[in-house]
Design an enzyme around this catalytic site. Sequence first.
Site, PDB file in Angstrom:
ATOM      1  N   PRO A  99     -48.442  20.407 135.797  1.00  0.00           N
ATOM      2  CA  PRO A  99     -47.200  19.741 135.377  1.00  0.00           C
ATOM      3  C   PRO A  99     -46.055  20.738 135.162  1.00  0.00           C
ATOM      4  O   PRO A  99     -46.305  21.907 134.836  1.00  0.00           O
ATOM      5  CB  PRO A  99     -47.584  19.070 134.053  1.00  0.00           C
ATOM      6  CG  PRO A  99     -49.078  18.957 134.094  1.00  0.00           C
ATOM      7  CD  PRO A  99     -49.567  20.116 134.904  1.00  0.00           C
ATOM      8  N   PHE A 100     -44.845  20.267 135.355  1.00  0.00           N
ATOM      9  CA  PHE A 100     -43.609  21.038 135.150  1.00  0.00           C
ATOM     10  C   PHE A 100     -43.547  22.284 136.036  1.00  0.00           C
ATOM     11  O   PHE A 100     -42.940  23.284 135.677  1.00  0.00           O
ATOM     12  CB  PHE A 100     -43.435  21.426 133.667  1.00  0.00           C
ATOM     13  CG  PHE A 100     -43.592  20.263 132.733  1.00  0.00           C
ATOM     14  CD1 PHE A 100     -42.703  19.187 132.793  1.00  0.00           C
ATOM     15  CD2 PHE A 100     -44.632  20.217 131.820  1.00  0.00           C
ATOM     16  CE1 PHE A 100     -42.862  18.099 131.948  1.00  0.00           C
ATOM     17  CE2 PHE A 100     -44.800  19.124 130.987  1.00  0.00           C
ATOM     18  CZ  PHE A 100     -43.916  18.058 131.044  1.00  0.00           C
ATOM     19  N   ARG A 101     -44.253  22.239 137.160  1.00  0.00           N
ATOM     20  CA  ARG A 101     -44.296  23.368 138.105  1.00  0.00           C
ATOM     21  C   ARG A 101     -44.857  24.640 137.473  1.00  0.00           C
ATOM     22  O   ARG A 101     -44.585  25.750 137.919  1.00  0.00           O
ATOM     23  CB  ARG A 101     -42.912  23.643 138.723  1.00  0.00           C
ATOM     24  CG  ARG A 101     -42.309  22.413 139.374  1.00  0.00           C
ATOM     25  CD  ARG A 101     -41.279  22.724 140.414  1.00  0.00           C
ATOM     26  NE  ARG A 101     -40.511  21.563 140.814  1.00  0.00           N
ATOM     27  CZ  ARG A 101     -40.961  20.554 141.556  1.00  0.00           C
ATOM     28  NH1 ARG A 101     -42.201  20.548 141.993  1.00  0.00           N
ATOM     29  NH2 ARG A 101     -40.178  19.542 141.868  1.00  0.00           N
ATOM     30  N   LEU A 102     -45.666  24.456 136.442  1.00  0.00           N
ATOM     31  CA  LEU A 102     -46.314  25.620 135.811  1.00  0.00           C
ATOM     32  C   LEU A 102     -47.683  25.802 136.461  1.00  0.00           C
ATOM     33  O   LEU A 102     -48.733  25.697 135.825  1.00  0.00           O
ATOM     34  CB  LEU A 102     -46.416  25.412 134.289  1.00  0.00           C
ATOM     35  CG  LEU A 102     -45.049  25.242 133.619  1.00  0.00           C
ATOM     36  CD1 LEU A 102     -45.206  24.913 132.137  1.00  0.00           C
ATOM     37  CD2 LEU A 102     -44.216  26.504 133.791  1.00  0.00           C
ATOM     38  N   HIS A 103     -47.648  26.004 137.766  1.00  0.00           N
ATOM     39  CA  HIS A 103     -48.873  26.021 138.558  1.00  0.00           C
ATOM     40  C   HIS A 103     -49.756  27.217 138.232  1.00  0.00           C
ATOM     41  O   HIS A 103     -49.282  28.249 137.776  1.00  0.00           O
ATOM     42  CB  HIS A 103     -48.507  26.042 140.050  1.00  0.00           C
ATOM     43  CG  HIS A 103     -47.437  25.069 140.408  1.00  0.00           C
ATOM     44  ND1 HIS A 103     -47.554  23.713 140.171  1.00  0.00           N
ATOM     45  CD2 HIS A 103     -46.201  25.246 140.945  1.00  0.00           C
ATOM     46  CE1 HIS A 103     -46.450  23.101 140.572  1.00  0.00           C
ATOM     47  NE2 HIS A 103     -45.618  24.013 141.039  1.00  0.00           N
TER      48      HIS A 103
END
Length: 217
Positions: free
Chosen positions: A194-198
């Site tokens: 989520p939130f591009r916190l890959h």
Amino acid sequence: MTQNPIIPETPSAEEYGADADQGSVFTSRDPYQLFEEWLTLAKKHEINDPNAMSLATVDQHRMPDVRMVLLKDLSGKGFSFYTNNDSAKGEQLAANQKAALCFHWKSIRRQVRVRGTVDLMSNQESDAYFAKRSRGSKIGAWASKQSHMLEEQGALEARVKEFDAKFGDDVPRPPNWQGYVVDPLEIEFWVNRPFRLHDRLVFARQPKGWVTGRLYP
Ligand SMILES: Cc1cc2nc3c(=O)[nH]c(=O)nc-3n(C[C@H](O)[C@H](O)[C@H](O)COP(=O)(O)O)c2cc1C
């Protein structure tokens, strides 16, 4: 520590942080095993070709080129695929035996990237795989002058007819149709968060084995 000779900027085990937390999707410290686990999962979810991977090469002007191929095997030697060695990619790989691969499984939102050196398979290995293909695919391999301009409309169909008539049940492998193996120096596993916190886990091959580290997304 001796650096990886092909990718000299590869950090050492210490710089990577050998004990970095691998998170729940990074279930193995063996990148081959981890890849097999992810591919097995992808096979359950992808609608088509879970073994499809982009293959990046560079041409004689150092201009990058990329196309899809199918992964046919992953062994101790690396990631293998088959193609025509008179194709654009074949000529590029003959001039520069380095390549990158990228798998993207949209259904499970994961990516795997590979960089490495490329070797041709032996004729025997290529023969063994070619023998398993359907007769139609074998004739197709003879008929296609892959990546070359079609001389005229119908030229491909005419060549299919020509080779269909030429060969009986036993279709030999065209000498320019061969297997290639990408011997990995670096393999990176990426999973969507989520939130591009890959999450990214990279394995780099060092003389003593694989070292791992986590990358910012
Ligand atoms: C899903 C997919 C899988 C493909 N698999 C292969 C393959 O295994 N080998 C191959 O030679 N071409 C394969 N192709 C075709 C290549 O992408 C490409 O069009 C062809 O090899 C010519 O590339 P080149 O001109 O860069 O050499 C595949 C294409 C797609 C879309």
